[in-house]
Design a protein around this motif. Structure first.
Motif, short mmCIF file in Angstrom:
data_model
loop_
_atom_site.label_atom_id
_atom_site.label_comp_id
_atom_site.label_asym_id
_atom_site.label_seq_id
_atom_site.Cartn_x
_atom_site.Cartn_y
_atom_site.Cartn_z
N ASP A 57 40.02 67.24 67.59
CA ASP A 57 38.97 68.09 67.04
C ASP A 57 39.45 68.88 65.83
N TYR A 58 40.59 68.51 65.26
CA TYR A 58 41.07 69.06 63.99
C TYR A 58 40.85 68.04 62.90
N PRO A 59 40.58 68.48 61.67
CA PRO A 59 40.72 69.80 61.06
C PRO A 59 39.73 70.87 61.54
N GLY A 60 38.57 70.47 62.06
CA GLY A 60 37.53 71.42 62.41
C GLY A 60 36.42 71.40 61.38
N GLY A 61 35.15 71.38 61.85
CA GLY A 61 34.02 71.35 60.93
C GLY A 61 34.02 70.10 60.07
N SER A 62 33.29 70.19 58.95
CA SER A 62 33.21 69.07 58.01
C SER A 62 33.48 69.50 56.58
N ALA A 63 34.16 70.63 56.43
CA ALA A 63 34.39 71.16 55.08
C ALA A 63 35.31 70.26 54.26
N LEU A 64 36.28 69.61 54.91
CA LEU A 64 37.22 68.77 54.17
C LEU A 64 36.61 67.42 53.82
N ASN A 65 35.69 66.95 54.64
CA ASN A 65 35.01 65.68 54.37
C ASN A 65 33.63 65.73 55.00
N PRO A 66 32.58 65.93 54.20
CA PRO A 66 31.24 66.06 54.76
C PRO A 66 30.73 64.80 55.44
#
Length: 353
Positions: A57-66
């Protein structure tokens, strides 16, 4: 040069197409011979193990790759009930069992991963008719060997899972070939972070050679190259709340536009490359002509050479231990999920020293 195959008359310059057989789907994994496994085993001195994967579940969210989403866990059902902390006695009186069963909706390249050979192809005129075709390693064709939906309705998470069929499939070059290979042999660490620190540094051939010479690293054909930059450790320290701006300017990346670096990858005959950063190479790459790949190192490795790429491996603890003990080599075991038709996979690599 191998004779032309039934899929191609001409192969890309400098490629390995046909070198391992007309229908080869493993690329340089063919160099992971029993002898390379024995060499890896010979590096085991203490028996200490290092797990080289981030939590899925890392990096977390989708900020690094939408385009890639974090995993979602969901319970299954049992006879119309939630099959999680399910008291079986409510369905079958007298039973003492408490049952839980779950599933995951998972982007296969969200976290620590292998890129399969069907992940990146290129437009190339393999039959000499003057019309470039979308192809993958060894001439396997988009739309024939690697198939997917034409409409957006065939992508993403379906409204219902119980009656949904898969809409994409790598009929060739799927990740299952890599899984069956086992991906075990001698790993070799090149510690870029120890020389370049945490600042963004684009590493070409000269910089890489300087590190290899300074640290006395020996790399031989069939070795599995691991590049430590410290990026995955930075991601882990952000606790599933990554800062895209900070990470954009952090840690070493390879210069995919450096022709000498690409030629070294060819000449070294390394079996795979695994890094702890995002994409292995700088993205976007240094400006190039419009005819050129956006990810030139991916094109060179996956499309031309058949060199699988690992990304977001957690290499920092291993790299520190190796440097502390004056070592660079170790036994590496890193098979992907045996998921037929997938083009990439999460991986839980283990290094043994």
């Amino acid at each position: 040069m191998p004779t032309a195959s039934r899929r191609w008359r001409h192969r890309p310059e400098g490629s390995t197409w046909g070198d391992f057989g007309e229908d080869d789907q493993l690329g340089r994994l063919n160099l992971l011979t029993p002898e390379k496994v024995r060499q890896g085993v010979a590096e085991v001195q203490t028996g200490q193990r290092f797990a080289l994967s981030l939590p899925l579940d890392y990096p977390g969210g989708s900020a690094l790759n939408p385009n890639r989403k974090p995993p979602v866990l969901r319970p299954l059902q049992r006879k119309g009930r939630v099959n999680f902390n399910c008291l079986l006695q409510e369905l079958e009186p007298g039973r003492t069992d408490v049952l839980s069963d779950d599933m995951v909706i998972l982007s296969l390249q969200y976290s620590t991963q292998w890129d399969g050979l069907a992940h990146v192809g290129a437009l190339f005129d393999a039959n000499g008719d003057g019309l470039p075709e979308p192809l993958y390693y060894n001439g396997f064709a988009a739309g024939i060997d690697i198939v997917g939906p034409a409409e957006l309705s065939g992508t993403g998470i379906p409204a219902r899972l119980d009656d949904s069929a898969s809409t994409s499939c790598a009929k060739a070059l799927g990740i299952e070939g890599m899984a069956r290979n086992g991906v075990q042999g001698r790993g070799v660490m090149v510690d870029l972070r120890a020389h370049f620190g945490d600042a963004r540094t684009v590493v070409g051939y000269e910089q890489l050679m300087q590190v290899i010479v300074a640290d006395g690293v020996q790399i031989e054909p069939g070795d599995m190259l691991c590049l430590h930059t410290g990026f995955a450790q930075r991601v882990l320290d952000m606790h599933k709340n990554p800062d895209p701006e900070l990470l954009e300017h952090a840690c070493a990346v390879l210069d995919g536009r450096d022709a000498r670096l690409l030629q070294w990858i060819t000449d070294s005959q390394i079996a795979v490359i695994a890094t702890d950063n995002y994409a292995v190479e700088a993205f976007p790459a240094r400006p190039g002509a419009a005819c050129c790949a956006a990810l030139p190192l991916h094109e060179h490795c996956l499309f031309k050479l058949g060199v699988h790429l690992g990304e977001l491996w957690h290499l920092t603890p291993l790299a520190h231990w190796l440097r502390e003990h004056g070592r660079h080599r170790f036994l590496l075991t890193a098979p992907p999920l045996n998921l037929p038709g997938a083009i990439a996979s999460p991986v839980t690599p283990v290094a043994t020293v």
